[in-house]
Design a protein around this motif. Structure first.
Motif, short mmCIF file in Angstrom:
data_model
loop_
_atom_site.label_atom_id
_atom_site.label_comp_id
_atom_site.label_asym_id
_atom_site.label_seq_id
_atom_site.Cartn_x
_atom_site.Cartn_y
_atom_site.Cartn_z
N SER A 23 15.74 6.98 0.54
CA SER A 23 14.09 6.82 0.29
C SER A 23 13.90 5.64 -0.55
O SER A 23 14.51 5.36 -1.54
N ILE A 24 13.02 4.88 -0.08
CA ILE A 24 12.56 3.88 -0.71
C ILE A 24 11.03 3.74 -1.45
O ILE A 24 10.45 4.46 -1.20
N SER A 25 11.12 3.34 -2.64
CA SER A 25 9.90 3.16 -3.76
C SER A 25 9.66 2.11 -4.29
O SER A 25 10.70 1.26 -4.31
N ARG A 26 8.74 2.02 -4.97
CA ARG A 26 8.44 1.00 -5.70
C ARG A 26 7.74 0.84 -7.02
O ARG A 26 7.00 2.10 -6.90
N ASP A 27 7.74 0.26 -8.09
CA ASP A 27 7.09 0.22 -9.26
C ASP A 27 6.52 -1.14 -9.57
O ASP A 27 7.09 -1.78 -9.90
N SER A 85 0.86 -1.31 0.04
CA SER A 85 0.00 0.08 0.10
C SER A 85 0.91 1.22 0.27
O SER A 85 0.29 2.33 -0.22
N GLY A 86 2.14 1.08 0.03
CA GLY A 86 2.83 2.17 0.12
C GLY A 86 3.59 2.78 1.35
O GLY A 86 4.26 3.89 1.26
N THR A 87 3.13 2.17 2.39
CA THR A 87 3.77 2.63 3.78
C THR A 87 5.13 2.08 3.94
O THR A 87 5.58 1.21 3.48
#
Length: 120
Positions: A68-72, A54-56
């Motif tokens: 910074s962590i992120s996902r695609d 969910s992006g938490t």
């Protein structure tokens, strides 16, 4: 079969930046949490950051304000953008993915590790 492919590690000077990538195979029917861990010589493996479906996000105290962590989800890839790197960040960084494989059920896998060296 390679399930997780990491890239982006290398040698960088203090204060520099690197971005790590970890691409998950389509063998994962679904992906839940994704994260980055690291292990320095003589030390235990520790969580750096993770991100839920969910992006938490969650960060280790040492990473807050710098990483910074992120996902695609389309590319099935998780990233770790690392800024203002310090020598203490030197470690092997491992991607970790929790998910579901059609032929195996719930599963978790580790990437092969990528070396990050911060040195002047």
């Amino acid at each position: 079969q390679v399930l997780l492919v990491e890239s982006g590690g290398g040698l960088v000077q203090p204060g520099g930046s690197l971005t790590l990538s970890c691409a998950a195979s389509e063998s994962f029917a679904s992906i839940n949490a994704m994260g980055w861990y690291r292990q320095a010589p003589g030390k235990q493996r520790e969580l750096v950051a993770d991100i839920t479906g969910s992006g938490t996000t969650h960060y280790a105290d040492s990473a807050k304000g710098r990483f910074s962590i992120s996902r695609d989800n389309v590319k099935r890839t998780v990233y770790l953008q690392m800024n203002n790197l310090k020598p203490e960040d030197t470690a092997v960084y491992y991607c970790h993915v929790e998910g579901w494989e059609n032929l195996r059920g719930p599963t978790e896998h580790w990437g092969q590790g990528t070396q990050v060296t911060v040195s002047s």
